[in-house]
Design a protein around this motif. Sequence first.
Motif, PDB file in Angstrom:
ATOM      1  N   GLN A  44      45.238  18.954  38.400  1.00 27.69           N
ATOM      2  CA  GLN A  44      45.468  17.660  39.036  1.00 27.69           C
ATOM      3  C   GLN A  44      44.722  16.546  38.288  1.00 27.69           C
ATOM      4  OE1 GLN A  44      44.355  18.455  43.076  1.00 27.69           O
ATOM      5  NE2 GLN A  44      46.197  19.681  43.449  1.00 27.69           N
ATOM      6  N   SER A  45      43.518  16.853  37.830  1.00 28.18           N
ATOM      7  CA  SER A  45      42.771  15.854  37.059  1.00 28.18           C
ATOM      8  C   SER A  45      43.499  15.533  35.766  1.00 28.18           C
ATOM      9  CB  SER A  45      41.377  16.374  36.716  1.00 28.18           C
ATOM     10  OG  SER A  45      40.810  17.040  37.799  1.00 28.18           O
TER      11      SER A  45
ATOM     12  N   PHE B 274      56.701  20.896  31.397  1.00 29.91           N
ATOM     13  CA  PHE B 274      57.274  21.529  32.583  1.00 29.91           C
ATOM     14  C   PHE B 274      58.773  21.678  32.399  1.00 29.91           C
ATOM     15  CE2 PHE B 274      53.703  19.305  35.055  1.00 29.91           C
ATOM     16  CZ  PHE B 274      52.867  20.401  34.904  1.00 29.91           C
ATOM     17  N   ARG B 275      59.329  22.691  33.035  1.00 30.86           N
ATOM     18  CA  ARG B 275      60.770  22.878  32.930  1.00 30.86           C
ATOM     19  C   ARG B 275      61.457  22.372  34.187  1.00 30.86           C
ATOM     20  NH1 ARG B 275      61.832  28.644  30.342  1.00 30.86           N
ATOM     21  NH2 ARG B 275      62.809  27.451  28.676  1.00 30.86           N
ATOM     22  N   SER B 276      60.661  21.796  35.059  1.00 30.61           N
ATOM     23  CA  SER B 276      61.234  21.240  36.289  1.00 30.61           C
ATOM     24  C   SER B 276      60.449  20.004  36.709  1.00 30.61           C
ATOM     25  CB  SER B 276      61.178  22.282  37.413  1.00 30.61           C
ATOM     26  OG  SER B 276      61.394  21.655  38.660  1.00 30.61           O
ATOM     27  N   THR B 277      61.172  19.014  37.178  1.00 26.09           N
ATOM     28  CA  THR B 277      60.501  17.802  37.642  1.00 26.09           C
ATOM     29  C   THR B 277      59.669  18.091  38.888  1.00 26.09           C
ATOM     30  OG1 THR B 277      62.410  17.205  38.987  1.00 26.09           O
ATOM     31  CG2 THR B 277      62.298  16.258  36.783  1.00 26.09           C
ATOM     32  N   ASN B 278      60.060  19.166  39.556  1.00 27.85           N
ATOM     33  CA  ASN B 278      59.386  19.471  40.813  1.00 27.85           C
ATOM     34  C   ASN B 278      57.938  19.872  40.616  1.00 27.85           C
ATOM     35  OD1 ASN B 278      59.444  19.442  43.523  1.00 27.85           O
ATOM     36  ND2 ASN B 278      60.316  21.485  43.759  1.00 27.85           N
ATOM     37  N   ALA B 279      57.610  20.364  39.422  1.00 26.02           N
ATOM     38  CA  ALA B 279      56.216  20.678  39.118  1.00 26.02           C
ATOM     39  C   ALA B 279      55.385  19.403  39.202  1.00 26.02           C
ATOM     40  CB  ALA B 279      56.107  21.292  37.729  1.00 26.02           C
ATOM     41  N   VAL B 280      55.943  18.332  38.660  1.00 28.02           N
ATOM     42  CA  VAL B 280      55.259  17.041  38.724  1.00 28.02           C
ATOM     43  C   VAL B 280      55.155  16.572  40.166  1.00 28.02           C
ATOM     44  CG1 VAL B 280      55.276  14.663  37.915  1.00 28.02           C
ATOM     45  CG2 VAL B 280      56.185  16.474  36.455  1.00 28.02           C
ATOM     46  N   MET B 281      56.275  16.672  40.863  1.00 26.27           N
ATOM     47  CA  MET B 281      56.300  16.207  42.259  1.00 26.27           C
ATOM     48  C   MET B 281      55.207  16.858  43.081  1.00 26.27           C
ATOM     49  SD  MET B 281      58.584  13.935  42.664  1.00 26.27           S
ATOM     50  CE  MET B 281      58.854  13.873  44.441  1.00 26.27           C
TER      51      MET B 281
ATOM     52  N   HIS C  32      52.311  18.029  42.105  1.00 29.80           N
ATOM     53  CA  HIS C  32      50.999  17.481  41.777  1.00 29.80           C
ATOM     54  C   HIS C  32      50.833  16.065  42.306  1.00 29.80           C
ATOM     55  CE1 HIS C  32      50.896  20.681  38.525  1.00 29.80           C
ATOM     56  NE2 HIS C  32      49.873  20.933  39.300  1.00 29.80           N
ATOM     57  N   LEU C  33      51.900  15.295  42.216  1.00 32.53           N
ATOM     58  CA  LEU C  33      51.809  13.921  42.716  1.00 32.53           C
ATOM     59  C   LEU C  33      51.590  13.910  44.225  1.00 32.53           C
ATOM     60  CD1 LEU C  33      54.458  11.930  40.670  1.00 32.53           C
ATOM     61  CD2 LEU C  33      51.987  12.100  40.352  1.00 32.53           C
ATOM     62  N   ARG C  34      52.269  14.828  44.906  1.00 30.86           N
ATOM     63  CA  ARG C  34      52.050  14.912  46.352  1.00 30.86           C
ATOM     64  C   ARG C  34      50.590  15.223  46.645  1.00 30.86           C
ATOM     65  NH1 ARG C  34      57.502  16.507  47.183  1.00 30.86           N
ATOM     66  NH2 ARG C  34      57.124  18.535  46.244  1.00 30.86           N
ATOM     67  N   ALA C  35      50.044  16.155  45.865  1.00 32.28           N
ATOM     68  CA  ALA C  35      48.640  16.530  46.058  1.00 32.28           C
ATOM     69  C   ALA C  35      47.718  15.344  45.804  1.00 32.28           C
ATOM     70  CB  ALA C  35      48.279  17.689  45.134  1.00 32.28           C
ATOM     71  N   LEU C  36      47.993  14.619  44.714  1.00 30.96           N
ATOM     72  CA  LEU C  36      47.149  13.471  44.362  1.00 30.96           C
ATOM     73  C   LEU C  36      47.243  12.383  45.422  1.00 30.96           C
ATOM     74  CD1 LEU C  36      47.774  13.213  40.504  1.00 30.96           C
ATOM     75  CD2 LEU C  36      45.651  13.849  41.651  1.00 30.96           C
ATOM     76  N   GLU C  37      48.430  12.230  45.986  1.00 32.29           N
ATOM     77  CA  GLU C  37      48.595  11.227  47.040  1.00 32.29           C
ATOM     78  C   GLU C  37      47.836  11.656  48.286  1.00 32.29           C
ATOM     79  OE1 GLU C  37      52.170   8.511  47.637  1.00 32.29           O
ATOM     80  OE2 GLU C  37      53.085  10.347  46.877  1.00 32.29           O
ATOM     81  N   ARG C  38      47.957  12.948  48.593  1.00 31.87           N
ATOM     82  CA  ARG C  38      47.279  13.479  49.779  1.00 31.87           C
ATOM     83  C   ARG C  38      45.772  13.300  49.655  1.00 31.87           C
ATOM     84  NH1 ARG C  38      46.405  18.606  49.894  1.00 31.87           N
ATOM     85  NH2 ARG C  38      48.208  18.987  48.560  1.00 31.87           N
ATOM     86  N   LYS C  39      45.260  13.456  48.427  1.00 29.52           N
ATOM     87  CA  LYS C  39      43.821  13.347  48.221  1.00 29.52           C
ATOM     88  C   LYS C  39      43.363  11.901  47.996  1.00 29.52           C
ATOM     89  CE  LYS C  39      43.352  18.071  46.645  1.00 29.52           C
ATOM     90  NZ  LYS C  39      42.949  19.023  45.596  1.00 29.52           N
ATOM     91  N   GLY C  40      44.333  10.994  48.043  1.00 29.50           N
ATOM     92  CA  GLY C  40      43.972   9.580  48.009  1.00 29.50           C
ATOM     93  C   GLY C  40      43.615   9.026  46.646  1.00 29.50           C
ATOM     94  N   CYS C  41      44.109   9.671  45.588  1.00 26.88           N
ATOM     95  CA  CYS C  41      43.819   9.169  44.240  1.00 26.88           C
ATOM     96  C   CYS C  41      44.894   8.213  43.766  1.00 26.88           C
ATOM     97  CB  CYS C  41      43.719  10.306  43.237  1.00 26.88           C
ATOM     98  SG  CYS C  41      42.699  11.665  43.784  1.00 26.88           S
TER      99      CYS C  41
END
Lengths: 208, 208
Positions: B8-9, B37-44, B46-55
């Motif tokens: 995530q970092s 990544f072979r799928s955009t969902n891998a990014v999604m 991580h982005l969800r995680a980063l949003e959840r953690k408030g970064c």
Amino acid sequence: MKQMTSRQSEILEYLRRFIGREGYWPSIRDVQEHFGFRSTNAVMGHLRALERKGCVSRIPGQARTFRLLNDDGLPAGTIETETIPVYGSIAAGYPDRVESSGEVGRLLVDIHTANIRRGGKTFALKVTGDSMIGAGIQSGDMVVVHPGIPRDGDIVAALIDGETTLKRYVHPRGGTPYLKAENPSYPELYPTTELLIQGIGRAVIRNL
Amino acid sequence: MKQMTSRQSEILEYLRRFIGREGYWPSIRDVQEHFGFRSTNAVMGHLRALERKGCVSRIPGQARTFRLLNDDGLPAGTIETETIPVYGSIAAGYPDRVESSGEVGRLLVDIHTANIRRGGKTFALKVTGDSMIGAGIQSGDMVVVHPGIPRDGDIVAALIDGETTLKRYVHPRGGTPYLKAENPSYPELYPTTELLIQGIGRAVIRNL
DNA sequence: GTTATTAGTGCTCATTTGTTCAAAGATTGC
DNA sequence: GCAATCTTTGAACAAATGAGCACTAATAAC
């Protein structure tokens, strides 16, 4: 930069404000809506003009990918600044820029104010002691330091006996360099083992 | 900010570098391609995680609309800075901030370094003369000045006889305030007609 | 073992978004 | 008046892009 029409300046100003406020670029339709256009093509026309006049650059076909350019055609909006780490003291060698050991803060200044060049390993020191009082540097002042080879008369951050001191660097013609305090009650410092210059003082910042 | 995984970092760091380098945010697929990544969902994910953690915060459904947040949840990447006009001398009244009459330059500093508050009519003066040498302020120094009501002992920019001088403000208990130079060869200045304080000195900047 | 979290693949879909074509009114300079 | 430029409208299109669903695998926690 060529002459702009008033409408074109308005669009440019909107772009500038939007990215400053929101942190990302507007879409064509964001611009359209703000100006009350009934067609996206009104925006397109102005953007084409702004691109032609070298104020803005974009990635064709991609969303929200602007770049503001200034007269030279270089990315603008950015006065050249540096984020400089501040150390209370430095033990030995060059301080690691990433490591925050001993880092007591950071300051952000434009490179002209701090009198430095970009991309260097600039750092700042919080001065303690009154050995440079004669040069107008007091205890508690921050000194911006840039690595380099000192010249006679420069104020330098030097490593002597494992501790950093701020002194004036004196290099007489044909002689060996030494360090001199700007305070009559401090003696001259002649290098015993080695004289490691960590950086040249470029600016002094003091909070009143 | 909660604990982040190393992956995530990496993503966060990539976002930071991308906006710094390109001036606009990457698309999901830009991130995907960079990390292989072979799928955009891998990014999604991580982005969800980063949003959840408030970064990071984003506008749902819209392209390239990121915002970096710091610990407080406020937009980051933006150390609070001010662009301060520098005057060689000031004739009378408060200098007009927009007008560039007498303006000899500008400096961009973060508000902590300059020791000021935001949004004020802060300006800077280029010091001439050696009347404040005792306070470590030399000729050629820049003094950042903020309007306000001075307290005893403050260093102030004051208007006396149509010219601005930098002096120490002395206000004895029960007495009338006067100005004092920090140099024995200068006399105290008692207000004859009026004493107009243009601002309180907040910081000194000197180029070495 | 079971459960939860993290990290990913593969695919599809709907929307966002930039782009283009055709056309017309307004303004300016010649 | 006429050409050139700026300004804007309107509609339609295709690419870029974010988002969702189903499923797999590894790792750590209980």
